[in-house]
Design an enzyme around this catalytic site. Structure first.
Site, PDB file in Angstrom:
ATOM      1  N   LYS A  13       3.031 -15.072   2.157  1.00 15.17           N
ATOM      2  CA  LYS A  13       3.373 -15.832   0.942  1.00 15.17           C
ATOM      3  C   LYS A  13       4.888 -16.044   0.956  1.00 15.17           C
ATOM      4  O   LYS A  13       5.612 -15.598   0.065  1.00 15.17           O
ATOM      5  CB  LYS A  13       2.906 -15.072  -0.309  1.00 15.17           C
ATOM      6  CG  LYS A  13       1.432 -15.244  -0.625  1.00 15.17           C
ATOM      7  CD  LYS A  13       1.025 -16.669  -1.035  1.00 15.17           C
ATOM      8  CE  LYS A  13       1.415 -16.968  -2.471  1.00 15.17           C
ATOM      9  NZ  LYS A  13       1.019 -18.362  -2.836  1.00 15.17           N
ATOM     10  N   ASP A  35     -12.398  -8.993   4.130  1.00 13.17           N
ATOM     11  CA  ASP A  35     -13.661  -8.981   3.373  1.00 13.17           C
ATOM     12  C   ASP A  35     -14.265 -10.385   3.328  1.00 13.17           C
ATOM     13  O   ASP A  35     -15.476 -10.571   3.449  1.00 13.17           O
ATOM     14  CB  ASP A  35     -13.431  -8.510   1.918  1.00 13.17           C
ATOM     15  CG  ASP A  35     -13.782  -7.031   1.733  1.00 13.17           C
ATOM     16  OD1 ASP A  35     -13.573  -6.259   2.688  1.00 13.17           O
ATOM     17  OD2 ASP A  35     -14.249  -6.661   0.640  1.00 13.17           O
ATOM     18  N   TYR A  76       0.826  -1.215   0.000  1.00 10.57           N
ATOM     19  CA  TYR A  76       0.000   0.000   0.000  1.00 10.57           C
ATOM     20  C   TYR A  76       0.862   1.267   0.000  1.00 10.57           C
ATOM     21  O   TYR A  76       0.423   2.313  -0.486  1.00 10.57           O
ATOM     22  CB  TYR A  76      -0.909   0.024   1.235  1.00 10.57           C
ATOM     23  CG  TYR A  76      -2.246  -0.646   1.050  1.00 10.57           C
ATOM     24  CD1 TYR A  76      -2.340  -1.976   0.668  1.00 10.57           C
ATOM     25  CD2 TYR A  76      -3.437   0.050   1.264  1.00 10.57           C
ATOM     26  CE1 TYR A  76      -3.567  -2.595   0.513  1.00 10.57           C
ATOM     27  CE2 TYR A  76      -4.669  -0.561   1.108  1.00 10.57           C
ATOM     28  CZ  TYR A  76      -4.724  -1.883   0.732  1.00 10.57           C
ATOM     29  OH  TYR A  76      -5.951  -2.487   0.579  1.00 10.57           O
ATOM     30  N   ASP A 119      -6.475  -6.986   3.905  1.00  8.90           N
ATOM     31  CA  ASP A 119      -7.606  -6.343   3.227  1.00  8.90           C
ATOM     32  C   ASP A 119      -8.524  -7.415   2.644  1.00  8.90           C
ATOM     33  O   ASP A 119      -9.742  -7.381   2.823  1.00  8.90           O
ATOM     34  CB  ASP A 119      -7.064  -5.427   2.120  1.00  8.90           C
ATOM     35  CG  ASP A 119      -8.184  -4.704   1.388  1.00  8.90           C
ATOM     36  OD1 ASP A 119      -9.101  -4.208   2.056  1.00  8.90           O
ATOM     37  OD2 ASP A 119      -8.132  -4.651   0.140  1.00  8.90           O
ATOM     38  N   ASP A 155      -2.972 -17.811   0.548  1.00  8.59           N
ATOM     39  CA  ASP A 155      -4.004 -18.370  -0.335  1.00  8.59           C
ATOM     40  C   ASP A 155      -4.718 -19.538   0.354  1.00  8.59           C
ATOM     41  O   ASP A 155      -5.947 -19.666   0.301  1.00  8.59           O
ATOM     42  CB  ASP A 155      -3.426 -18.782  -1.702  1.00  8.59           C
ATOM     43  CG  ASP A 155      -2.195 -19.664  -1.607  1.00  8.59           C
ATOM     44  OD1 ASP A 155      -1.622 -19.805  -0.501  1.00  8.59           O
ATOM     45  OD2 ASP A 155      -1.792 -20.238  -2.641  1.00  8.59           O
TER      46      ASP A 155
HETATM   47  C1  IPM Z   1     -10.479  -1.300   3.747  1.00  7.00           C
HETATM   48  C2  IPM Z   1     -10.739  -0.663   2.414  1.00  7.00           C
HETATM   49  C3  IPM Z   1      -9.603   0.294   2.057  1.00  7.00           C
HETATM   50  C4  IPM Z   1      -8.329  -0.529   1.941  1.00  7.00           C
HETATM   51  C5  IPM Z   1      -9.845   1.135   0.792  1.00  7.00           C
HETATM   52  C6  IPM Z   1     -11.150   1.907   0.861  1.00  7.00           C
HETATM   53  C7  IPM Z   1      -8.709   2.072   0.518  1.00  7.00           C
HETATM   54  O1  IPM Z   1     -10.938  -1.635   1.453  1.00  7.00           O
HETATM   55  O2  IPM Z   1     -10.309  -0.563   4.733  1.00  7.00           O
HETATM   56  O3  IPM Z   1     -10.481  -2.530   3.825  1.00  7.00           O
HETATM   57  O4  IPM Z   1      -8.010  -1.055   0.871  1.00  7.00           O
HETATM   58  O5  IPM Z   1      -7.616  -0.622   2.939  1.00  7.00           O
HETATM   59 MG    MG Z   2     -10.993  -3.628   2.204  1.00  7.22          MG
END
Ligand code: IPM
Ligand code: MG
Length: 368
Positions: free
Chosen positions: A193, A256, A142, A252, A228
Site C-alpha cells: 500500500k 486466505d 504482527y 495473511d 487492495d
Molecule cells: C495464518 C493464521 C495466523 C496468522 C493466525 C492463526 C495467528 O491466520 O497462518 O494465516 O494470522 O498468521
Molecule cells: Mg491466516
C-alpha cells in the site's frame, strides 16, 4: 543417510485429527522407503496452555529449533478466547515464527483439476491455476512496537499496533520470491500500500532496487500492485499471477483469498523458512493455512490434505526428498480422481469420506 528429526505439534481443534493422518504418511515412508524420519510429539497452543499455563513452553521451543522440520496442525479455539493476549494459543505460532526467524512463508495455491468445480469461482477462471504467495512472516504489524491497549482521557481506550519494515527485512523476503520465480514462470508481483503507507513505499522501492541490481533477477518480470487491487485481481483473473510477494498482514489476507481458488481452505499447505545458518542449515515449520476449525473438531469431517501437503513440502524444502514429495502429490491427485471427498470439497456424485478414510486412501495410493 543421517536420521532426520521432525517435531509434530498437533495443537487444537482439528489439529490432532489431521496430524494423525500425516503420521500415517510419515510411517508409510519409514517402513516402505526407509526414510528414517524420527518424530516426536509435543503440545502447542490451547492444549499446552491447559497443561502448562503457557501456549508454548521453552522446552518445546528449543526442541523446535533443533529439529530438521516442525509440522504444526492448528492452534486456537473458543475455550481460550478470553485469555490475556500473551496466553492465547495463537502466541505459540507467533513465538515459533519469530524465535525460529521463519521470515519466508510460502503458500502455494494450486487448483487440482479434479476440484475445479468445488470452488465458488467459475471453472475457466481457476482451471490450471498455480500461484505462489510469498508472505513475510516475522515483521510488519504482527510484531511492530509500540503495541498495546492503553487508557486515554474520558474513560476511553486506545489500541496501538505498528507497521514497520526495514530494508533488510524487505530485501531478504523479496530475494526468496525472486529465487523461486526463477524456477517457475519468472514473474513476480509485489503487493503493498505504497499509496498510503511509508513502509509500503519503502517496500516497493527496495523490491525494485533488488531486482534492478541483479543481472539474474533482471530476467524476472517484476510488477507492483496495490494490495487492495491485488485482492480484486485474485478473483477477477488469478492466472495473471505467478509469484506474489507481500508483507505479513496482506499475505495473511491474500492467502486466505487464494485458498478459495483451489476449492477449499482445506487444500492449502505452507512452509515457513529461515535464512541458512553458518552450517548451511535452515529452520523450518510446515502447517496448513487453515485454522483449528473448532466447529467441526471431533466430527471426523476435517480435510487432512493441506496437512499432508505440508508434510510433502517438508520433504522437499527441509529433508531433501523431492521424489517422495512428488509421490504424495500424485497420491492425492489420484484419490481425488477416484471421487473421494471430505465435506469441505464434497460435490454431488462424489463419495463423502471422513478424515481418516481420506488419509488411508492417500496412503493406499502411495503403494501404487
Ligand atoms: C495464518 C493464521 C495466523 C496468522 C493466525 C492463526 C495467528 O491466520 O497462518 O494465516 O494470522 O498468521
Ligand atoms: Mg491466516
Amino acid at each position: 543417510m543421517a536420521k532426520k528429526n521432525i517435531l509434530l505439534l498437533a495443537g487444537d481443534g482439528i489439529g490432532p485429527e489431521i496430524m494423525a493422518e500425516a503420521k500415517k504418511v510419515i510411517d508409510w515412508f519409514n517402513i516402505h522407503k526407509k526414510l528414517d524420519l524420527e518424530y516426536s510429539e509435543e503440545l502447542a497452543g490451547g492444549a499446552s496452555y491447559d497443561e502448562n499455563e503457557t501456549p508454548l513452553t521453552d522446552d518445546v521451543l528449543y526442541k523446535a529449533m533443533d529439529s530438521d522440520a516442525v509440522l504444526l496442525g492448528a492452534v486456537g479455539g473458543p475455550k481460550w478466547d478470553n485469555l490475556e493476549f500473551s496466553k492465547k494459543p495463537e502466541r505459540a505460532l507467533l513465538r515459533l515464527r519469530k524465535e525460529m526467524r521463519l521470515f519466508a512463508n510460502l503458500r502455494p495455491a494450486i487448483c487440482f483439476e479434479e476440484l475445479v468445480s468445488a470452488s465458488t469461482l467459475k471453472p475457466e477462471i481457476i482451471a490450471g491455476l498455480d500461484i505462489l504467495i510469498v508472505r513475510e512472516l516475522t515483521g510488519g504489524i504482527y510484531f511492530g512496537e509500540p503495541r498495546g491497549i492503553e487508557p486515554i482521557e474520558n474513560g476511553e481506550r486506545k489500541g496501538i499496533n505498528t507497521h514497520v519494515y526495514t530494508s533488510k527485512e524487505i530485501r531478504r523476503v523479496a530475494k526468496v520470491a525472486f529465487d523461486l520465480a526463477l524456477k517457475r514462470n519468472k514473474k513476480v508481483t509485489s503487493a503493498d500500500k505504497s499509496n498510503v503507507m511509508e513502509a509500503g513505499l519503502l517496500w516497493k522501492e527496495e523490491v525494485q532496487a533488488l531486482h534492478d541490481e541483479s543481472s539474474v533477477y533482471k530476467n524476472i518480470q517484476l510488477s507492483h500492485m496495490l494490495a487492495d487491487n491485488c485482492a480484486m485481481q485474485l478473483v477477477r483473473n488469478p492466472k495473471q499471477f505467478d509469484v506474489i510477494v507481500t508483507d505479513n498482514l496482506f499475505g495473511d489476507m491474500l492467502s486466505d483469498e487464494a485458498a478459495m481458488l483451489t476449492g477449499s481452505l482445506g487444500m492449502l499447505p505452507s512452509a515457513s523458512l529461515s535464512e541458512k545458518d553458518k552450517n548451511g542449515r535452515i529452520r523450518s515449520m510446515y502447517e496448513p493455512c487453515h485454522g483449528s476449525a473448532p466447529d467441526i473438531a471431533g466430527k471426523a469431517m476435517a480435510n487432512p490434505i493441506a496437512m499432508i501437503l505440508s508434510f510433502a513440502m517438508a520433504l522437499k524444502y527441509s529433508l531433501n526428498f523431492d521424489k517422495e514429495s512428488n509421490m504424495i502429490e500424485s497420491a492425492i491427485k489420484s484419490v481425488l480422481k477416484d471421487g473421494l471427498r471430505t465435506a469441505d470439497i464434497m460435490e454431488s456424485g462424489k463419495k463423502k469420506v471422513t478424515t481418516s478414510e481420506m488419509g488411508d486412501a492417500i496412503v493406499a495410493k502411495l503403494k501404487k
